[in-house]
Design an enzyme around this catalytic site. Sequence first.
Site, PDB file in Angstrom:
ATOM      1  N   ASP A  32      -2.162  -7.590  15.386  1.00 13.09           N
ATOM      2  CA  ASP A  32      -1.025  -6.615  15.646  1.00 13.09           C
ATOM      3  C   ASP A  32      -2.012  -5.647  16.600  1.00 13.09           C
ATOM      4  O   ASP A  32      -1.007  -4.886  16.881  1.00 13.09           O
ATOM      5  CB  ASP A  32      -2.363  -5.564  14.152  1.00 13.09           C
ATOM      6  CG  ASP A  32      -3.560  -5.121  13.974  1.00 13.09           C
ATOM      7  OD1 ASP A  32      -4.576  -5.734  15.015  1.00 13.09           O
ATOM      8  OD2 ASP A  32      -4.236  -4.078  13.517  1.00 13.09           O
ATOM      9  N   LYS A  67       2.275   1.871   7.448  1.00 12.78           N
ATOM     10  CA  LYS A  67       2.118   1.042   8.695  1.00 12.78           C
ATOM     11  C   LYS A  67       3.645   2.075   9.446  1.00 12.78           C
ATOM     12  O   LYS A  67       4.756   3.213   9.125  1.00 12.78           O
ATOM     13  CB  LYS A  67       3.100  -0.515   8.206  1.00 12.78           C
ATOM     14  CG  LYS A  67       1.502  -1.198   7.454  1.00 12.78           C
ATOM     15  CD  LYS A  67       1.034  -1.589   7.856  1.00 12.78           C
ATOM     16  CE  LYS A  67       1.049  -2.471   9.402  1.00 12.78           C
ATOM     17  NZ  LYS A  67       0.046  -3.123   9.554  1.00 12.78           N
ATOM     18  N   HIS A 104       0.226   1.570  15.960  1.00 10.88           N
ATOM     19  CA  HIS A 104       0.071  -0.429  17.631  1.00 10.88           C
ATOM     20  C   HIS A 104       1.292   0.392  18.347  1.00 10.88           C
ATOM     21  O   HIS A 104       1.585  -1.289  18.341  1.00 10.88           O
ATOM     22  CB  HIS A 104      -0.154  -0.739  16.262  1.00 10.88           C
ATOM     23  CG  HIS A 104      -1.309  -1.091  15.099  1.00 10.88           C
ATOM     24  ND1 HIS A 104      -3.177  -1.053  14.868  1.00 10.88           N
ATOM     25  CD2 HIS A 104      -1.394  -0.850  13.750  1.00 10.88           C
ATOM     26  CE1 HIS A 104      -3.536  -1.777  15.108  1.00 10.88           C
ATOM     27  NE2 HIS A 104      -2.785  -0.813  13.198  1.00 10.88           N
ATOM     28  N   TYR A 146      -0.392   4.092  11.052  1.00 11.19           N
ATOM     29  CA  TYR A 146      -0.500   3.028  11.577  1.00 11.19           C
ATOM     30  C   TYR A 146       0.600   2.887  12.949  1.00 11.19           C
ATOM     31  O   TYR A 146       1.762   2.667  11.889  1.00 11.19           O
ATOM     32  CB  TYR A 146      -0.515   2.045  10.830  1.00 11.19           C
ATOM     33  CG  TYR A 146      -2.199   2.105  10.204  1.00 11.19           C
ATOM     34  CD1 TYR A 146      -3.304   2.444  11.288  1.00 11.19           C
ATOM     35  CD2 TYR A 146      -2.550   2.107   8.888  1.00 11.19           C
ATOM     36  CE1 TYR A 146      -4.923   2.378  10.407  1.00 11.19           C
ATOM     37  CE2 TYR A 146      -3.873   1.552   8.260  1.00 11.19           C
ATOM     38  CZ  TYR A 146      -4.577   1.704   8.991  1.00 11.19           C
ATOM     39  OH  TYR A 146      -6.347   1.832   8.564  1.00 11.19           O
ATOM     40  N   ARG A 205       0.669  -1.422   0.017  1.00 12.07           N
ATOM     41  CA  ARG A 205      -0.039  -0.309  -0.169  1.00 12.07           C
ATOM     42  C   ARG A 205       0.848   1.217   0.351  1.00 12.07           C
ATOM     43  O   ARG A 205       2.308   1.513   0.609  1.00 12.07           O
ATOM     44  CB  ARG A 205      -0.932   0.284   1.613  1.00 12.07           C
ATOM     45  CG  ARG A 205      -1.933  -0.935   1.121  1.00 12.07           C
ATOM     46  CD  ARG A 205      -2.842  -1.349   2.620  1.00 12.07           C
ATOM     47  NE  ARG A 205      -1.595  -1.179   3.897  1.00 12.07           N
ATOM     48  CZ  ARG A 205      -2.203  -1.764   4.885  1.00 12.07           C
ATOM     49  NH1 ARG A 205      -3.531  -0.959   5.244  1.00 12.07           N
ATOM     50  NH2 ARG A 205      -1.412  -2.393   6.211  1.00 12.07           N
ATOM     51  N   GLU A 236      -4.982   5.017  13.901  1.00  9.59           N
ATOM     52  CA  GLU A 236      -5.965   3.774  14.400  1.00  9.59           C
ATOM     53  C   GLU A 236      -6.305   4.272  15.566  1.00  9.59           C
ATOM     54  O   GLU A 236      -8.038   4.029  16.398  1.00  9.59           O
ATOM     55  CB  GLU A 236      -5.704   1.721  14.629  1.00  9.59           C
ATOM     56  CG  GLU A 236      -4.196   1.860  16.109  1.00  9.59           C
ATOM     57  CD  GLU A 236      -2.816   2.588  15.531  1.00  9.59           C
ATOM     58  OE1 GLU A 236      -2.634   3.337  14.455  1.00  9.59           O
ATOM     59  OE2 GLU A 236      -1.931   2.519  16.546  1.00  9.59           O
TER      60      GLU A 236
HETATM   61  N1  NAD Z   1      -4.523  -7.607  11.156  1.00  7.66           N
HETATM   62  C1  NAD Z   1      -4.689  -7.112  10.101  1.00  7.66           C
HETATM   63  O1  NAD Z   1      -3.552  -7.198   9.131  1.00  7.66           O
HETATM   64  C2  NAD Z   1      -5.888  -6.006  11.425  1.00  7.66           C
HETATM   65  C3  NAD Z   1      -6.368  -4.692   9.985  1.00  7.66           C
HETATM   66  C4  NAD Z   1      -7.287  -4.294  10.117  1.00  7.66           C
HETATM   67  C5  NAD Z   1      -8.481  -4.718  11.601  1.00  7.66           C
HETATM   68  N2  NAD Z   1      -6.987  -5.574  12.683  1.00  7.66           N
HETATM   69  C6  NAD Z   1      -7.426  -5.750  13.878  1.00  7.66           C
HETATM   70  O2  NAD Z   1      -8.527  -6.233  13.976  1.00  7.66           O
HETATM   71  C7  NAD Z   1      -9.101  -6.344  15.186  1.00  7.66           C
HETATM   72  C8  NAD Z   1     -10.536  -6.259  15.688  1.00  7.66           C
HETATM   73  O3  NAD Z   1     -11.092  -4.473  15.207  1.00  7.66           O
HETATM   74  P1  NAD Z   1     -12.085  -3.695  14.459  1.00  7.66           P
HETATM   75  O4  NAD Z   1     -12.425  -2.277  13.647  1.00  7.66           O
HETATM   76  O5  NAD Z   1     -13.456  -4.637  14.403  1.00  7.66           O
HETATM   77  O6  NAD Z   1     -12.489  -3.490  16.270  1.00  7.66           O
HETATM   78  P2  NAD Z   1     -13.731  -3.237  16.399  1.00  7.66           P
HETATM   79  O7  NAD Z   1     -14.122  -1.728  17.436  1.00  7.66           O
HETATM   80  O8  NAD Z   1     -14.585  -2.986  15.215  1.00  7.66           O
HETATM   81  O9  NAD Z   1     -14.530  -4.622  17.285  1.00  7.66           O
HETATM   82  C9  NAD Z   1     -14.035  -5.231  18.381  1.00  7.66           C
HETATM   83  C10 NAD Z   1     -15.208  -5.979  19.108  1.00  7.66           C
HETATM   84  O10 NAD Z   1     -14.836  -6.635  19.969  1.00  7.66           O
HETATM   85  C11 NAD Z   1     -15.530  -6.587  20.551  1.00  7.66           C
HETATM   86  N3  NAD Z   1     -15.372  -7.188  21.919  1.00  7.66           N
HETATM   87  C12 NAD Z   1     -13.733  -6.234  22.496  1.00  7.66           C
HETATM   88  N4  NAD Z   1     -14.327  -7.608  23.761  1.00  7.66           N
HETATM   89  C13 NAD Z   1     -14.245  -8.889  23.951  1.00  7.66           C
HETATM   90  C14 NAD Z   1     -14.264  -9.831  23.939  1.00  7.66           C
HETATM   91  N5  NAD Z   1     -13.592 -10.426  25.558  1.00  7.66           N
HETATM   92  N6  NAD Z   1     -15.347 -10.719  23.538  1.00  7.66           N
HETATM   93  C15 NAD Z   1     -16.051 -11.054  22.643  1.00  7.66           C
HETATM   94  N7  NAD Z   1     -15.647  -9.760  21.864  1.00  7.66           N
HETATM   95  C16 NAD Z   1     -15.107  -8.428  22.432  1.00  7.66           C
HETATM   96  C17 NAD Z   1     -15.821  -5.315  21.299  1.00  7.66           C
HETATM   97  O11 NAD Z   1     -17.290  -5.138  21.799  1.00  7.66           O
HETATM   98  C18 NAD Z   1     -16.366  -4.496  19.937  1.00  7.66           C
HETATM   99  O12 NAD Z   1     -17.483  -4.947  19.076  1.00  7.66           O
HETATM  100  C19 NAD Z   1      -8.526  -5.349  16.407  1.00  7.66           C
HETATM  101  O13 NAD Z   1      -7.572  -5.588  16.948  1.00  7.66           O
HETATM  102  C20 NAD Z   1      -7.065  -4.332  14.562  1.00  7.66           C
HETATM  103  O14 NAD Z   1      -6.678  -3.537  15.279  1.00  7.66           O
HETATM  104  C21 NAD Z   1      -6.535  -6.061  11.811  1.00  7.66           C
END
Ligand code: NAD
Length: 370
Positions: free
Chosen positions: A269, A74, A95, A93, A15, A117
């Site tokens: 992440d 990143k 993190h 980003y 990206r 983020e």
């Molecule tokens: N690996 C990647 O490339 C990548 C890309 C984008 C986002 N992410 C990660 O994905 C994760 C989720 O992001 P998002 O945008 O969906 O966040 P979000 O805030 O929209 O959703 C997170 C959800 O988790 C819920 N939650 C918190 N604790 C919980 C538990 N114990 N049990 C069940 N649910 C619980 C919250 O209520 C919330 O609805 C983050 O860690 C983000 O950094 C990773």
Amino acid sequence: MKIGVVKEIKADEYRVALTPAGARELVQRGHEVLVETGAGQGSAFADAQYAAVGAKLHGVEDVWAAAEMVLKVKEPLPEEYLRLRSGQILFTYLHLAASKELTLALVESGAACVAYETVETSSGALPLLAPMSEIAGRLAAQAGAYFLEKPQGGRGLLLGGVAGVAPGRVVVIGGGIVGYNAAVIAIGLGANVTILERSIDRMRYLDEILSGRVSLVMSSTLQIEESISEADVVIGAVLIPGAKAPKLITRPMLGEMKDGAVLCDVAIDQGGMAETSKPTTHTDPVYVVDGVTHYCVANMPGAVPVTSTKALTNATLPYVEAIAGKGLMEAVARDPGLAPGVNVLDGKITYEAVAEAHDLPYTPLYGVLA
Ligand SMILES: NC(=O)c1ccc[n+]([C@@H]2O[C@H](COP(=O)([O-])OP(=O)(O)OC[C@H]3O[C@@H](n4cnc5c(N)ncnc54)[C@H](O)[C@@H]3O)[C@@H](O)[C@H]2O)c1
């Protein structure tokens, strides 16, 4: 303002932080846009497209040296730490809760480090995480289906099943943006989908928009244990903003999962939500622990750069325009949602969850500005 755009150097990251369309908006507003040669290549943007809209192409050293604000995708890698300087703005980003080394490097630099983020909207949503979360969620369901295939080391199960053969079970832990998008694609593939959430309001919303197409269950340790033992694909999608992901899947719980099941820990992440998760790359995306295939790619949207560069820059450009036009402090004063984006300023950690994660001192942003 002099705005620099550098080529991403993280493995398999294609990206770029600004499209030629975005560069044109900034140039039209009187800013100078400096783009590293070849920065857009991975996202199918040629140098000539940037030059055509008035951006200037330079080598990496010159972009870092001249830019008052550096746009990235990143977090900086060790070879980039020393390029950052006091007074410079870094918008990317970060993190930081996942890396003490990076946090200390940014503190040392004296730069103003604004993390995509943790920027918020007035309702507390995360507008710069959202587009990448949509993409990562959709990819997670695809990856789950792919790594269930026998030649990929999986159980040998077709996620959607066929007429007369039951579909696979997908358990999504965390029903936020990643979780919702993963569920939508998994439903589309024909899987049997359960979402575990702990926010009642979020579950009500999911119930409204997905009515009848998924099972929605309150998340608890017991429920997670039971659900994952029956799952073919588990998608980890929890988030506690700015903090490390809670370890909701322990090693003993993993032992209860099916042989050849897939765990896509999207929350990697933020450190990952399983004790056994460690970051992987698109080149080598999976590894196996206790018979469970772990897919833990930390930059999932990097696999689809043409889509994700456009989705990301659609969201970041208004903030870039605000910071470039007014300066960071004035932009923060006018948009309180930008304030939590400032994670490190003038050698101080200004985002509480990051300071807490590393047991380092926290200084409220307005304390640094005063
Ligand atoms: N690996 C990647 O490339 C990548 C890309 C984008 C986002 N992410 C990660 O994905 C994760 C989720 O992001 P998002 O945008 O969906 O966040 P979000 O805030 O929209 O959703 C997170 C959800 O988790 C819920 N939650 C918190 N604790 C919980 C538990 N114990 N049990 C069940 N649910 C619980 C919250 O209520 C919330 O609805 C983050 O860690 C983000 O950094 C990773």
